[in-house]
Write an enzyme that holds these catalytic residues in place. Structure first.
Site, PDB file in Angstrom:
ATOM      1  N   THR A  93      51.290  61.230  57.621  1.00  0.00           N
ATOM      2  CA  THR A  93      52.658  61.636  57.311  1.00  0.00           C
ATOM      3  C   THR A  93      52.609  62.509  56.064  1.00  0.00           C
ATOM      4  OG1 THR A  93      53.632  59.644  58.279  1.00  0.00           O
ATOM      5  CG2 THR A  93      54.966  60.843  56.674  1.00  0.00           C
ATOM      6  N   LYS A 168      59.393  62.856  61.890  1.00  0.00           N
ATOM      7  CA  LYS A 168      58.993  61.604  61.244  1.00  0.00           C
ATOM      8  C   LYS A 168      59.921  61.294  60.065  1.00  0.00           C
ATOM      9  CE  LYS A 168      56.586  57.946  60.161  1.00  0.00           C
ATOM     10  NZ  LYS A 168      55.131  57.919  59.949  1.00  0.00           N
ATOM     11  N   LYS A 236      56.369  56.832  49.475  1.00  0.00           N
ATOM     12  CA  LYS A 236      55.749  58.146  49.645  1.00  0.00           C
ATOM     13  C   LYS A 236      56.498  58.938  50.710  1.00  0.00           C
ATOM     14  CE  LYS A 236      52.899  59.534  52.577  1.00  0.00           C
ATOM     15  NZ  LYS A 236      51.833  59.751  53.574  1.00  0.00           N
TER      16      LYS A 236
END
Length: 285
Positions: A93, A168, A236
């Site tokens: 990601t 995502k 994150k």
């Protein structure tokens, strides 16, 4: 197919194992060599001491690493040794920016780069039930999609490079809101003196039902938060989301709040707790 795989952690390790079990020739690299050796011994895959060794002659190179800079480093090391016309699939990601950057770098060396973040967590990786959201060349993806299906239940092309990462981000926005709602519902039920198991039985088959409710209600109510995707990782990801929102003008009021709540969980010592630990913040006396 000859496959290189970089990043054999809680997600990448099981994913690479599925490929070996399907009969592919997989060379695995990890920044910690002992982890790569242990993976090779356990699965029958090949140990690679360097990224270049893992990528050597591979028609497909897969990575699942930590962040944008890790991706840049690994892709740069892999490209010179890959087979001509190879496809790079990145399950990390990252920002959409780095996905576009890597796609351009790969194209300049005759390769294809597909940003392909996943949803489903450690359990999905172990069972081969991940959802893959991809950005990149449609023909390149169709060429290697049957391989990805060894650890995925669905692969969806979302658009050009970067589109997988943007999708995502949407996924993480939705999860953040649902988990905060779940935490507040559990907190309210406990504050009202209700039996939380009975509450779950009463509401989990109606409009309140969600994956998070089915998989995290009872454990979160019991104060158990050791089930996979860590708070550090979620922060994150939400950082990437909020950076992108500042660029595209999206208003993410709830996501900003939840990111702050996860910061409080980190301050409580919960950096490695799973994302349902938002409930722990409310359960403090």
């Amino acid at each position: 197919m000859k496959i290189g795989f970089a990043g054999l952690g809680v997600m990448g390790g099981p994913m690479a194992r599925h490929l070996v079990e399907a009969g592919h020739d997989v060379a695995g690299f990890n920044r910690s060599p002992d982890k790569a050796r242990a993976w090779a011994e356990a699965t029958g895959g090949r140990f690679a001491a360097t990224v270049g060794e893992a990528a050597a002659g591979a028609g497909l190179f897969i990575l699942c690493v930590g962040n944008d800079d890790d991706v840049r480093e690994v892709v740069a090391a892999a490209l010179p040794t890959l087979a001509a016309g190879a496809v790079i699939v990145d399950h990390t990601t990252t920002s959409a920016r780095v996905a576009r950057e890597m796609a351009g770098l790969a194209a300049g060396q005759g390769a294809f780069y597909i940003d392909a973040p996943v949803s489903g967590g450690q359990a999905g990786a172990e069972t081969g039930q991940l959802s893959v959201m991809a950005g990149g060349d449609a023909d390149a993806l169709s060429r290697i999609e049957p391989v990805l299906m060894h650890y995925a239940k669905a692969v969806k092309l979302m658009g050009p490079p970067g589109a997988g990462q943007l999708t995502k981000m949407v996924n993480q926005i939705a999860i953040a809101g649902v988990v905060q709602g779940l935490a507040e519902a559990i907190h309210f039920a406990q504050s009202a003196g209700l039996d939380t198991d009975a509450v779950y039985d009463a509401i989990s088959k109606g409009a309140a039902q969600s994956w998070q409710m089915d998989n995290r209600w009872k454990t979160a109510a019991a104060g158990q938060f050791d089930f996979g995707f860590a708070v550090d990782w979620m922060r994150k990801d939400l950082g990437l989301v909020l950076d992108e929102a500042r660029a595209n003008g999206a208003r993410l009021e709830l996501t900003v709040l939840v990111d702050g709540f996860y910061a409080e969980v980190q301050d409580m010592g919960g950096s490695r707790w799973d994302t349902s630990s938002l409930a722990a913040r409310l359960q403090r006396s």
